[in-house]
Design an enzyme around this catalytic site. Structure first.
Site, PDB file in Angstrom:
ATOM      1  N   GLU A  90      74.646  67.402  70.303  1.00 17.34           N
ATOM      2  CA  GLU A  90      74.367  67.589  68.874  1.00 17.34           C
ATOM      3  C   GLU A  90      73.862  66.285  68.247  1.00 17.34           C
ATOM      4  O   GLU A  90      74.295  65.199  68.609  1.00 17.34           O
ATOM      5  CB  GLU A  90      75.631  68.075  68.163  1.00 17.34           C
ATOM      6  CG  GLU A  90      75.999  69.482  68.585  1.00 17.34           C
ATOM      7  CD  GLU A  90      77.159  70.064  67.792  1.00 17.34           C
ATOM      8  OE1 GLU A  90      77.110  71.263  67.496  1.00 17.34           O
ATOM      9  OE2 GLU A  90      78.111  69.338  67.476  1.00 17.34           O
ATOM     10  N   CYS A 103      72.205  60.656  63.005  1.00 19.48           N
ATOM     11  CA  CYS A 103      73.445  60.361  63.710  1.00 19.48           C
ATOM     12  C   CYS A 103      73.256  60.843  65.144  1.00 19.48           C
ATOM     13  O   CYS A 103      73.124  62.045  65.386  1.00 19.48           O
ATOM     14  CB  CYS A 103      74.582  61.104  62.998  1.00 19.48           C
ATOM     15  SG  CYS A 103      76.180  60.930  63.766  1.00 19.48           S
ATOM     16  N   CYS A 110      83.215  62.828  75.681  1.00 19.96           N
ATOM     17  CA  CYS A 110      83.750  61.502  75.337  1.00 19.96           C
ATOM     18  C   CYS A 110      85.079  61.303  76.053  1.00 19.96           C
ATOM     19  O   CYS A 110      85.833  62.247  76.245  1.00 19.96           O
ATOM     20  CB  CYS A 110      83.959  61.409  73.824  1.00 19.96           C
ATOM     21  SG  CYS A 110      84.428  59.755  73.259  1.00 19.96           S
ATOM     22  N   CYS A 114      90.481  60.459  70.910  1.00 14.85           N
ATOM     23  CA  CYS A 114      91.038  60.303  69.556  1.00 14.85           C
ATOM     24  C   CYS A 114      91.553  61.657  69.075  1.00 14.85           C
ATOM     25  O   CYS A 114      90.857  62.667  69.177  1.00 14.85           O
ATOM     26  CB  CYS A 114      89.984  59.757  68.595  1.00 14.85           C
ATOM     27  SG  CYS A 114      89.359  58.148  69.095  1.00 14.85           S
ATOM     28  N   CYS A 117      89.480  63.912  66.424  1.00 13.80           N
ATOM     29  CA  CYS A 117      88.037  64.089  66.604  1.00 13.80           C
ATOM     30  C   CYS A 117      87.729  65.346  67.412  1.00 13.80           C
ATOM     31  O   CYS A 117      88.377  65.617  68.426  1.00 13.80           O
ATOM     32  CB  CYS A 117      87.487  62.850  67.323  1.00 13.80           C
ATOM     33  SG  CYS A 117      85.721  62.934  67.625  1.00 13.80           S
ATOM     34  N   CYS A 331      81.660  63.843  59.731  1.00 12.84           N
ATOM     35  CA  CYS A 331      82.275  62.905  60.677  1.00 12.84           C
ATOM     36  C   CYS A 331      83.300  63.578  61.572  1.00 12.84           C
ATOM     37  O   CYS A 331      84.197  64.271  61.100  1.00 12.84           O
ATOM     38  CB  CYS A 331      82.998  61.802  59.925  1.00 12.84           C
ATOM     39  SG  CYS A 331      81.914  60.779  58.986  1.00 12.84           S
TER      40      CYS A 331
HETATM   41  N1  SAH Z   1      83.141  56.760  69.487  1.00 16.00           N
HETATM   42  C1  SAH Z   1      82.614  56.093  68.348  1.00 16.00           C
HETATM   43  C2  SAH Z   1      81.533  56.865  67.623  1.00 16.00           C
HETATM   44  C3  SAH Z   1      81.729  58.333  67.375  1.00 16.00           C
HETATM   45  S1  SAH Z   1      82.807  58.832  66.085  1.00 16.00           S
HETATM   46  C4  SAH Z   1      83.757  55.695  67.419  1.00 16.00           C
HETATM   47  O1  SAH Z   1      84.890  56.043  67.694  1.00 16.00           O
HETATM   48  O2  SAH Z   1      83.507  54.984  66.458  1.00 16.00           O
HETATM   49  C5  SAH Z   1      82.061  58.357  64.567  1.00 16.00           C
HETATM   50  C6  SAH Z   1      83.061  58.095  63.447  1.00 16.00           C
HETATM   51  O3  SAH Z   1      83.678  59.337  62.984  1.00 16.00           O
HETATM   52  C7  SAH Z   1      84.221  57.203  63.873  1.00 16.00           C
HETATM   53  O4  SAH Z   1      84.519  56.285  62.862  1.00 16.00           O
HETATM   54  C8  SAH Z   1      85.343  58.196  64.052  1.00 16.00           C
HETATM   55  O5  SAH Z   1      86.598  57.588  64.011  1.00 16.00           O
HETATM   56  C9  SAH Z   1      85.081  59.149  62.906  1.00 16.00           C
HETATM   57  N2  SAH Z   1      85.770  60.431  63.024  1.00 16.00           N
HETATM   58  C10 SAH Z   1      86.056  61.110  64.151  1.00 16.00           C
HETATM   59  N3  SAH Z   1      86.702  62.261  63.865  1.00 16.00           N
HETATM   60  C11 SAH Z   1      86.809  62.312  62.517  1.00 16.00           C
HETATM   61  C12 SAH Z   1      87.363  63.270  61.612  1.00 16.00           C
HETATM   62  N4  SAH Z   1      87.945  64.391  62.051  1.00 16.00           N
HETATM   63  N5  SAH Z   1      87.279  63.004  60.296  1.00 16.00           N
HETATM   64  C13 SAH Z   1      86.674  61.869  59.846  1.00 16.00           C
HETATM   65  N6  SAH Z   1      86.139  60.941  60.655  1.00 16.00           N
HETATM   66  C14 SAH Z   1      86.212  61.155  61.973  1.00 16.00           C
END
Ligand code: SAH
Length: 341
Positions: A90, A103, A110, A114, A117, A331
């Protein structure tokens, strides 16, 4: 077959020379690929027929197919691309007053895990190549007939876990004979791979570094982000300070606020203590609830209070505007989708 978009200009010159051609041919090809944005070697009309045939025999152009395109009420567009090996990724196009931002994904799946996410819980399949990263930009520009001015590595994947391909993709994007997107218009977001932050500081690429921080104690950060067990907060902040000292560039800290988890006054105080005096900016994100996720959004009022506390105590903080949430493009909402979905 090799993907011609995987090569930066210097590498493409070497390829051409190894085929017995003059290096300037590489510049011509670069121009066709990234300025004219052609989709076949046949369209490269100032290249001899013979060389075009040789190129066709040796290289693909990796033109992605659009499997799905969703347009949000706010104009944000989410693409599902077929990356031509049975996998899909995506990519999201966002429109701001200063231009178009994209983006991009850096991996198929991944490994970071986290908890908040949507890219978590799907298998890691492989790294994207440089050409596949660049193709996301080309495919969107071609489809919407526009020029993208900003690129953020915030799609699926951990960009610093695919370090070499991401850096090479940035070289391709930067090149003035190509897409000519300046490094200052490119952001890399990382969950905090400390050794790679030290490495990035040595690259001499003036892009923006974003750190997904989300908590100020190791206990809380580890509960949200397993990567914190490998690289705890002290080590992460030390690497950030080194990055700032070496590059003199401002770091952006991402902090997604989850109700009753990391959004109280103690957390705001912790953030002030951690970041005080650093050349940085805090980006507050209302956390997006994901399927089966246990985190929910803090209220707007609460987020504003959090921001005000930071600003009143010397930390520059802003709240990120949410785009594309109605099409699962905000995000952390991106997931690798199966082709049949
Ligand atoms: N792996 C990288 C880039 C991808 S995530 C990273 O961790 O930075 C891009 C951004 O979205 C990151 O700041 C991540 O923490 C945030 N993110 C992921 N899941 C989210 C959610 N459910 N709500 C808000 N931000 C989120």
């Amino acid at each position: 077959m090799k993907n011609i978009k995987d090569y930066n200009l210097e590498e493409l010159k070497e390829e051409l020379v190894s085929m017995g051609e003059k290096p300037f041919r590489a510049e011509q090809i670069f121009k066709w690929l990234y300025q004219e944005k052609v989709k076949s070697f046949d369209e490269m009309t100032n290249i001899s027929l013979e060389l075009r045939e040789k190129l066709k025999e040796n290289y693909t152009m990796c033109n992605f197919n659009i499997l799905k395109k969703q347009v949000s009420r706010d104009g944000t567009i989410k693409y599902l691309f077929d990356v031509l090996d049975g996998n899909a990724i995506e990519t999201v196009l966002m429109s701001y007053h200063h231009g178009y931002s994209i983006c991009v994904s850096s991996q198929i799946g991944c490994k970071m895990g986290c908890k908040f996410c949507a890219s978590t819980g799907i298998n890691f399949i492989r790294n994207l190549t440089s050409g596949e990263i660049v193709e996301q930009i080309l495919a969107v520009e071609q489809d919407e007939k526009l020029r993208i001015s900003n690129v953020v590595f915030m799609g699926i994947g951990e960009p610093l876990d695919n370090y070499d391909n991401v850096i090479n993709a940035i070289h391709i994007l930067n090149n003035q004979k190509g897409l000519s997107i300046g490094a200052r218009h490119i952001s890399i977001s990382t969950s905090g791979l400390v050794p790679k932050i030290y490495k990035l500081a040595e690259e001499n690429i003036p892009c923006t570094l974003s750190i997904s921080l989300h908590a100020t104690t190791n206990e809380k950060r580890s509960s949200m982000m397993p990567v914190n067990d490998a690289y705890p907060i002290e080590e992460l902040i030390k690497a950030c300070k080194d990055y700032i000292a070496k590059t003199n560039r401002r770091i952006s800290f991402e902090y997604a606020l989850a109700k009753d988890n990391n959004d109280n006054l103690e957390d705001a105080k912790g953030l002030v203590k951690l970041l005080k005096g650093m050349l940085c900016h805090v980006n507050l994100i209302p956390i997006n609830k994901i399927e089966n996720g246990s985190y929910t959004k803090s209220s707007n009022e609460h987020i504003m209070k959090f921001r005000d506390y930071l600003n009143d105590h010397g930390i520059v903080a802003t709240i990120r505007r949410e785009l594309g949430s109605d099409i699962d493009a905000a995000c952390g909402q991106l997931r690798r989708k199966n082709l049949e979905q």
